[in-house]
Design a protein around this motif. Sequence first.
Motif, PDB file in Angstrom:
ATOM      1  N   VAL A  71       2.574  10.987  -2.544  1.00  0.00           N
ATOM      2  CA  VAL A  71       3.716  10.197  -2.993  1.00  0.00           C
ATOM      3  C   VAL A  71       3.872  10.322  -4.515  1.00  0.00           C
ATOM      4  CG1 VAL A  71       4.727   7.864  -3.019  1.00  0.00           C
ATOM      5  CG2 VAL A  71       3.276   8.577  -1.100  1.00  0.00           C
ATOM      6  N   GLN A  72       5.093  10.454  -4.967  1.00  0.00           N
ATOM      7  CA  GLN A  72       5.354  10.634  -6.398  1.00  0.00           C
ATOM      8  C   GLN A  72       4.835   9.454  -7.221  1.00  0.00           C
ATOM      9  OE1 GLN A  72       6.572  13.442  -7.862  1.00  0.00           O
ATOM     10  NE2 GLN A  72       6.161  12.448  -9.841  1.00  0.00           N
ATOM     11  N   ALA A  73       5.004   8.226  -6.694  1.00  0.00           N
ATOM     12  CA  ALA A  73       4.569   7.040  -7.443  1.00  0.00           C
ATOM     13  C   ALA A  73       3.063   7.082  -7.709  1.00  0.00           C
ATOM     14  CB  ALA A  73       4.932   5.768  -6.677  1.00  0.00           C
ATOM     15  N   THR A  74       2.294   7.611  -6.779  1.00  0.00           N
ATOM     16  CA  THR A  74       0.845   7.747  -6.974  1.00  0.00           C
ATOM     17  C   THR A  74       0.574   8.736  -8.102  1.00  0.00           C
ATOM     18  OG1 THR A  74       0.638   7.488  -4.579  1.00  0.00           O
ATOM     19  CG2 THR A  74      -1.347   8.118  -5.792  1.00  0.00           C
ATOM     20  N   GLU A  75       1.247   9.862  -8.021  1.00  0.00           N
ATOM     21  CA  GLU A  75       1.123  10.897  -9.058  1.00  0.00           C
ATOM     22  C   GLU A  75       1.437  10.309 -10.433  1.00  0.00           C
ATOM     23  OE1 GLU A  75       0.890  14.591  -8.551  1.00  0.00           O
ATOM     24  OE2 GLU A  75       0.598  14.486 -10.735  1.00  0.00           O
ATOM     25  N   ASP A  76       2.541   9.554 -10.524  1.00  0.00           N
ATOM     26  CA  ASP A  76       2.937   8.952 -11.800  1.00  0.00           C
ATOM     27  C   ASP A  76       1.861   8.003 -12.303  1.00  0.00           C
ATOM     28  OD1 ASP A  76       5.287  10.340 -11.637  1.00  0.00           O
ATOM     29  OD2 ASP A  76       6.507   8.620 -11.008  1.00  0.00           O
ATOM     30  N   TYR A  77       1.295   7.219 -11.394  1.00  0.00           N
ATOM     31  CA  TYR A  77       0.288   6.237 -11.805  1.00  0.00           C
ATOM     32  C   TYR A  77      -0.985   6.925 -12.270  1.00  0.00           C
ATOM     33  CZ  TYR A  77      -2.847   2.266 -11.864  1.00  0.00           C
ATOM     34  OH  TYR A  77      -3.748   1.313 -12.268  1.00  0.00           O
ATOM     35  N   ILE A  78      -1.484   7.865 -11.483  1.00  0.00           N
ATOM     36  CA  ILE A  78      -2.772   8.465 -11.868  1.00  0.00           C
ATOM     37  C   ILE A  78      -2.634   9.365 -13.095  1.00  0.00           C
ATOM     38  CG2 ILE A  78      -3.861   8.321  -9.573  1.00  0.00           C
ATOM     39  CD1 ILE A  78      -3.318  11.511  -9.675  1.00  0.00           C
ATOM     40  N   SER A  79      -1.449   9.865 -13.337  1.00  0.00           N
ATOM     41  CA  SER A  79      -1.301  10.682 -14.542  1.00  0.00           C
ATOM     42  C   SER A  79      -0.848   9.827 -15.733  1.00  0.00           C
ATOM     43  CB  SER A  79      -0.339  11.840 -14.295  1.00  0.00           C
ATOM     44  OG  SER A  79       0.915  11.336 -13.899  1.00  0.00           O
ATOM     45  N   GLY A  80      -0.825   8.495 -15.528  1.00  0.00           N
ATOM     46  CA  GLY A  80      -0.610   7.590 -16.647  1.00  0.00           C
ATOM     47  C   GLY A  80       0.831   7.462 -17.084  1.00  0.00           C
ATOM     48  N   ARG A  81       1.763   7.821 -16.203  1.00  0.00           N
ATOM     49  CA  ARG A  81       3.167   7.717 -16.587  1.00  0.00           C
ATOM     50  C   ARG A  81       3.703   6.287 -16.495  1.00  0.00           C
ATOM     51  NH1 ARG A  81       3.849  13.381 -15.329  1.00  0.00           N
ATOM     52  NH2 ARG A  81       3.886  13.077 -13.083  1.00  0.00           N
ATOM     53  N   SER A 117      -5.871  14.747  -6.999  1.00  0.00           N
ATOM     54  CA  SER A 117      -5.458  16.127  -7.277  1.00  0.00           C
ATOM     55  C   SER A 117      -4.068  16.422  -6.745  1.00  0.00           C
ATOM     56  CB  SER A 117      -6.461  17.115  -6.669  1.00  0.00           C
ATOM     57  OG  SER A 117      -6.496  16.962  -5.258  1.00  0.00           O
ATOM     58  N   ASN A 118      -3.794  15.896  -5.557  1.00  0.00           N
ATOM     59  CA  ASN A 118      -2.532  16.267  -4.926  1.00  0.00           C
ATOM     60  C   ASN A 118      -2.037  15.150  -4.006  1.00  0.00           C
ATOM     61  OD1 ASN A 118      -0.403  17.843  -4.109  1.00  0.00           O
ATOM     62  ND2 ASN A 118      -1.592  18.910  -2.513  1.00  0.00           N
ATOM     63  N   PRO A 119      -1.680  13.976  -4.599  1.00  0.00           N
ATOM     64  CA  PRO A 119      -1.245  12.862  -3.757  1.00  0.00           C
ATOM     65  C   PRO A 119       0.078  13.173  -3.064  1.00  0.00           C
ATOM     66  CG  PRO A 119      -0.850  12.357  -6.069  1.00  0.00           C
ATOM     67  CD  PRO A 119      -1.609  13.645  -6.040  1.00  0.00           C
ATOM     68  N   LEU A 172       0.866  -1.170   0.000  1.00  0.00           N
ATOM     69  CA  LEU A 172       0.000   0.000   0.000  1.00  0.00           C
ATOM     70  C   LEU A 172       0.906   1.224   0.000  1.00  0.00           C
ATOM     71  CD1 LEU A 172      -2.723   1.472   0.349  1.00  0.00           C
ATOM     72  CD2 LEU A 172      -2.440   1.185   2.818  1.00  0.00           C
ATOM     73  N   ILE A 173       0.791   2.034  -1.017  1.00  0.00           N
ATOM     74  CA  ILE A 173       1.647   3.222  -1.114  1.00  0.00           C
ATOM     75  C   ILE A 173       1.034   4.383  -0.341  1.00  0.00           C
ATOM     76  CG2 ILE A 173       2.799   4.837  -2.681  1.00  0.00           C
ATOM     77  CD1 ILE A 173       3.741   1.853  -2.823  1.00  0.00           C
ATOM     78  N   GLU A 174      -0.253   4.631  -0.593  1.00  0.00           N
ATOM     79  CA  GLU A 174      -0.942   5.623   0.232  1.00  0.00           C
ATOM     80  C   GLU A 174      -2.438   5.456   0.118  1.00  0.00           C
ATOM     81  OE1 GLU A 174      -0.910   9.872  -0.825  1.00  0.00           O
ATOM     82  OE2 GLU A 174       0.110   9.334  -2.686  1.00  0.00           O
ATOM     83  N   ILE A 175      -3.122   5.927   1.144  1.00  0.00           N
ATOM     84  CA  ILE A 175      -4.587   5.955   1.138  1.00  0.00           C
ATOM     85  C   ILE A 175      -5.010   7.313   1.661  1.00  0.00           C
ATOM     86  CG2 ILE A 175      -4.608   4.727   3.378  1.00  0.00           C
ATOM     87  CD1 ILE A 175      -7.427   3.660   2.563  1.00  0.00           C
ATOM     88  N   ASP A 176      -5.981   7.907   0.960  1.00  0.00           N
ATOM     89  CA  ASP A 176      -6.384   9.260   1.351  1.00  0.00           C
ATOM     90  C   ASP A 176      -7.769   9.540   0.760  1.00  0.00           C
ATOM     91  OD1 ASP A 176      -6.268  11.900   2.332  1.00  0.00           O
ATOM     92  OD2 ASP A 176      -4.163  12.102   1.744  1.00  0.00           O
ATOM     93  N   GLU A 177      -8.290  10.713   1.067  1.00  0.00           N
ATOM     94  CA  GLU A 177      -9.519  11.146   0.427  1.00  0.00           C
ATOM     95  C   GLU A 177      -9.324  11.038  -1.086  1.00  0.00           C
ATOM     96  OE1 GLU A 177     -12.187  12.086   2.240  1.00  0.00           O
ATOM     97  OE2 GLU A 177     -10.974  11.684   4.028  1.00  0.00           O
TER      98      GLU A 177
END
Length: 258
Positions: A246-256, A242-244, A231-236
């Motif tokens: 952890v970088q890995a979350t950002e990369d995943y949700i933005s399709g990188r 919009s503003n995770p 589990l990398i992170e859990i949040d609202e």
Amino acid sequence: MAKRIDVSGLTAYYGSHKAIEDISMTVEPRSVTAFIGPSGCGKSTFLRTLNRMHEVTPGGRVEGKVMLDDEDLYGTGIDPVSVRREVGMVFQRPNPFPTMSIFDNVAAGLRLNGSYKKSELAEVVEKSLKGANLWNEVKDRLNKPGSGLSGGQQQRLCIARAIAVEPKVLLMDEPCSALDPISTLAIEDLIGELKERFTIVIVTHNMQQAARVSDRTAFFNLAAVGQPGKLIEIDETERIFSNPSVQATEDYISGRFG
Ligand SMILES: Nc1ncnc2c1ncn2[C@@H]1O[C@H](COP(=O)(O)OP(=O)(O)O)[C@@H](O)[C@H]1O
Ligand SMILES: [Mg+2]
């Protein structure tokens, strides 16, 4: 708020293969939590540890703790069958009992749980089919086989079957992935209604779906192939998209990647 589910230090194995490692999270009652992350990161495995279905797989084994309200689901003397009654599950492919009527599909879990009068059964079946937004479509053919329904209707039938026994929690593993867009929207609407009564945890590979239906989102990932999922992170949900943190979350949700 009191937690409905409280997981701490959960690790799950298939034989010697460690599929997920050291997962801790909480889930609030009457909420929808979405699990997202690349294929193979252990979303389904983790979901199945929440109702003790993981151990049904040969070699399936768990370390750590899962609390459902005040009950330690892996505590000594806990009957896994009663856990699965409290924590129901809906699968990727709709799986109505093929030879059973629509009525009997919904009544199946109740019949296992004890004896009901015919009129009581009929009442619960109607209430459950209404709860699954299926009643109007099937009320005139309750004695026809469930397998004669469309895919989307079959999935709602499986949801009716799951809610008929009044579980506390409903687990859904990619419940829309075999469905067309219209049926998918019907299930998403239904999830919004069901969360008034149940606590829902849903795995989805569709990030728009996670954003639409869930209150909180958990992102899972693997460091490398063969490594256990974490589990990398859990949040609202709003924050994850919009503003995770952890970088890995950002990369995943933005399709990188993934
Ligand atoms: N029945 C099984 N037997 C052995 N390994 C399995 C089994 N099911 C899943 N795994 C392994 O567990 C890991 C996590 O899989 P899974 O939970 O299905 O991930 P996800 O649902 O995120 O795609 C993967 O490495 C997968 O190969
Ligand atoms: Mg899966």
